[in-house]
Write a protein that holds these residues in place. Structure first.
Motif, PDB file in Angstrom:
ATOM      1  N   ALA A 170       8.326  11.874  -3.593  1.00  0.00           N
ATOM      2  CA  ALA A 170       6.843  11.211  -3.332  1.00  0.00           C
ATOM      3  C   ALA A 170       6.977  10.340  -2.202  1.00  0.00           C
ATOM      4  N   ASP A 171       8.151   9.547  -2.354  1.00  0.00           N
ATOM      5  CA  ASP A 171       8.220   8.364  -1.346  1.00  0.00           C
ATOM      6  C   ASP A 171       8.400   9.168   0.077  1.00  0.00           C
ATOM      7  N   GLU A 172       8.874  10.146   0.250  1.00  0.00           N
ATOM      8  CA  GLU A 172       9.109  10.834   1.631  1.00  0.00           C
ATOM      9  C   GLU A 172       7.902  11.488   2.002  1.00  0.00           C
ATOM     10  N   THR A 184       0.826  -1.300   0.065  1.00  0.00           N
ATOM     11  CA  THR A 184      -0.137  -0.117  -0.048  1.00  0.00           C
ATOM     12  C   THR A 184       0.981   1.201  -0.121  1.00  0.00           C
ATOM     13  N   HIS A 185       1.990   1.193   0.675  1.00  0.00           N
ATOM     14  CA  HIS A 185       2.933   2.413   0.492  1.00  0.00           C
ATOM     15  C   HIS A 185       3.376   2.507  -0.907  1.00  0.00           C
ATOM     16  N   SER A 186       3.832   1.585  -1.462  1.00  0.00           N
ATOM     17  CA  SER A 186       4.084   1.692  -3.024  1.00  0.00           C
ATOM     18  C   SER A 186       3.228   2.172  -3.927  1.00  0.00           C
ATOM     19  N   ALA A 240       8.337  -0.064  -8.101  1.00  0.00           N
ATOM     20  CA  ALA A 240       9.470  -1.007  -7.948  1.00  0.00           C
ATOM     21  C   ALA A 240      10.285  -0.629  -6.885  1.00  0.00           C
ATOM     22  N   HIS A 241      10.227   0.495  -6.280  1.00  0.00           N
ATOM     23  CA  HIS A 241      11.260   1.227  -5.587  1.00  0.00           C
ATOM     24  C   HIS A 241      11.504   0.309  -4.083  1.00  0.00           C
ATOM     25  N   ASP A 242      10.557  -0.498  -3.856  1.00  0.00           N
ATOM     26  CA  ASP A 242      10.704  -1.033  -2.539  1.00  0.00           C
ATOM     27  C   ASP A 242      10.875  -2.404  -2.880  1.00  0.00           C
ATOM     28  N   LEU A 243      10.930  -2.937  -3.888  1.00  0.00           N
ATOM     29  CA  LEU A 243      11.005  -4.525  -4.031  1.00  0.00           C
ATOM     30  C   LEU A 243      11.996  -5.299  -3.352  1.00  0.00           C
TER      31      LEU A 243
HETATM   32 MG    MG Z   1       9.453   3.665   0.030  1.00  0.00          MG
END
Ligand code: MG
Length: 386
Positions: A198-200, A64-66, A93-96
Motif C-alpha cells: 500500500a505504501d508503494e 498525508t502520505h501516511s 506508524a510506518h514513517d514515524l
Molecule cells: Mg511510506
C-alpha cells in the motif's frame, strides 16, 4: 469477516508491559489510537515526503502520505478479510522514524552515525514507538502489540535483528520477538505485507501527481511510462475532451491507475493465499510472501518507480534542495556533538543512559523540517533553507 489467516486482536502475542484489555476497543484499535495521539505522529505534518514543506501547500507531507497508505490498506484489507485496524495502525506508524528532509536527511544522519551503529528510518520508527515517546507514567514508548511492531519493522539486517532480539520481551509461545523473522527468513502477517505494498502504491501515485503539478515533470513525460500510458489512454477514451483539461486528465489517470493496482493486488493475493492455504497467521509467517502484484503489474510498477527515480527524485531542483538539507543535518550533528547542552531536550525523555551519538541522532530524527532549519540558523547563523 475476518479470514482464518488474518491477525486476530484477541489472539495477539501481547505487549512488553502487560495491560488489562480496553473495555470497548480491540488491542489493534488501541494501538492505532496510541499512534494517532503520539507526538511523532503530529510531527509528520511538517516532514518532507519529496517536496520540502515550505515549497507549497498542496504537496504531500509524511502525514498525508501516511493517511493515504492507511486508506488504501484498509480498503484492500476489508476485501481480503484481514484486520483493518491492524493495517491502519501499521500504516499510520510506518514513517514515524523519518528524519526531516526525507531521504536526504536520513542519508546525512546515517553518514554521521558511521561507526556508531548507523541510522535507518525503519529501525527508528520502531525505536519511536518502543522507546522515544515519553507519554506514559510507567514505561517509555507506546507499549504496542507485537503484531503492530512486527509490521513497523519492515526490513532489517541480520546484525540489527540480533541486536533487537537481545532486548525483546520473552513471549509465552517461545517464538522470539520482532527481529526473529529476519534471522529465520520468515514473513510477517498479511496485514504487514499489505501495508508494504500500500505504501508503494500510494507514493507512486502521489509522486506523479505532485511531480506534475510542481512542473518538475510533464504530463507528456509520464505518458511515456507504460503503466501510466495504459490508464491515461483509457481515461481519454472514456471521457471526450480530457486532452484539453490536463489537470483532470492527470487526476483521472491516477485514479484509474490506483484502482488497477488495487484490483490486481487483491486478485493476485487471493490466488496466492488459495495456493498456499495457510490455516492461520502463524502459517502465514512460514509461507512465501503472499500479498503481491501479478508479474505483469510488478514489472510495470518497477518501470514507474525507475522513471520517478530518474526524473523526479534526481531532478536538479530536488537535488539542489536535498544537498542543502544534507548540509543542515550534518551541521546540526556536529554542533550537538561538540556541545550537547545546546540540545533543547525535555526532562521527560528516555531515562536509560544512551551514547551521545545516539542521543543526537534521536534528537535530529525527531525534528520537523522547519524546526531543523530554525535550529541550523540559530546554531550557525546561516540560512540554507528558508
Ligand atoms: Mg511510506
Amino acid at each position: 469477516m475476518r479470514a482464518p489467516y488474518a491477525s486476530d486482536p484477541a489472539l495477539s502475542r501481547g505487549r512488553r508491559y502487560p495491560q488489562s484489555p480496553a473495555p470497548t476497543r480491540t488491542e489493534f484499535q488501541r494501538d492505532r489510537d496510541r499512534i494517532v495521539h503520539s507526538t511523532a505522529f503530529r510531527r509528520l505534518v511538517y516532514k518532507t515526503q519529496v517536496f520540502l514543506n515550505h515549497e507549497g501547500d498542496l504537496f504531500r507531507t509524511r502525514l498525508t502520505h501516511s493517511l493515504e497508505v492507511a486508506q488504501l490498506g484498509r480498503s484492500m484489507a476489508r476485501t481480503l478479510g484481514l484486520d483493518e485496524d491492524l493495517v491502519e495502525a501499521i500504516a499510520l506508524a510506518h514513517d514515524l522514524g523519518h528524519t526531516p528532509f526525507g531521504h536526504a536527511g536520513q542519508d546525512a544522519l546515517d553518514a554521521c552515525m558511521v561507526g556508531h551503529g548507523g541510522f535507518e528510518h525503519n529501525l527508528q520508527s520502531l525505536r519511536v514507538v518502543d522507546h522515544l515517546e515519553a507519554r506514559y507514567p510507567e514505561f517509555d514508548g507506546l507499549n504496542l502489540c507485537f503484531e503492530t511492531r512486527e509490521g513497523i519493522l519492515k526490513h532489517c539486517s541480520r546484525h540489527n535483528a540480533q541486536l533487537i532480539e537481545a532486548h525483546e520481551p520473552v513471549f509465552a509461545d517461545g517464538q522470539g520477538g520482532v527481529g526473529a523473522r529476519f534471522l529465520r527468513r520468515a514473513q510477517p502477517s498479511l496485514e504487514a505485507q499489505l501495508c508494504n505494498l500500500a505504501d508503494e502504491i500510494a507514493y507512486n501515485a502521489h509522486d506523479i501527481d505532485d511531480g506534475v503539478r510542481s512542473g518538475l515533470i510533464s504530463l507528456e513525460q509520464v505518458q511515456q511510462v507504460p503503466l501510466f500510458a495504459r490508464f491515461s489512454e483509457q481515461a481519454a477514451r472514456a471521457n471526450g475532451g480530457l486532452a484539453h483539461k490536463p489537470r483532470r486528465w492527470l487526476y483521472e489517470t491516477v485514479r484509474l491507475m490506483l484502482s488497477g493496482q488495487i484490483y490486481d493486488l487483491i486478485e493476485s493475493t487471493q490466488i496466492a493465499i488459495e495456493h498456499s492455504g495457510p490455516a492461520d497467521v502463524q502459517a502465514v509467517r512460514n509461507c512465501p510472501p503472499l500479498v503481491q502484484f501479478s508479474p505483469a503489474m510488478q514489472q510495470e510498477t518497477a518501470q514507474l518507480k525507475a522513471f520517478l527515480y530518474a526524473s523526479l527524485y534526481r531532478h536538479p531542483r530536488v537535488q539542489e534542495t536535498m544537498d542543502k538539507a544534507r548540509q543542515v543535518v550534518g551541521d546540526l550533528f556536529t554542533a550537538y556533538v561538540q556541545d550537547p547542552a545546546v540540545m533543547q531536550t525535555s526532562a521527560d525523555a528516555e531515562t536509560a543512559p544512551l551514547p551521545l551519538y545516539r542521543r543526537v541522532a534521536d534528537y535530529i530524527a525527531g525534528m520537523t523540517d522547519r524546526f531543523a532549519s530554525r535550529e541550523h540558523q540559530r546554531l550557525t547563523g546561516r540560512v540554507l533553507l528558508a
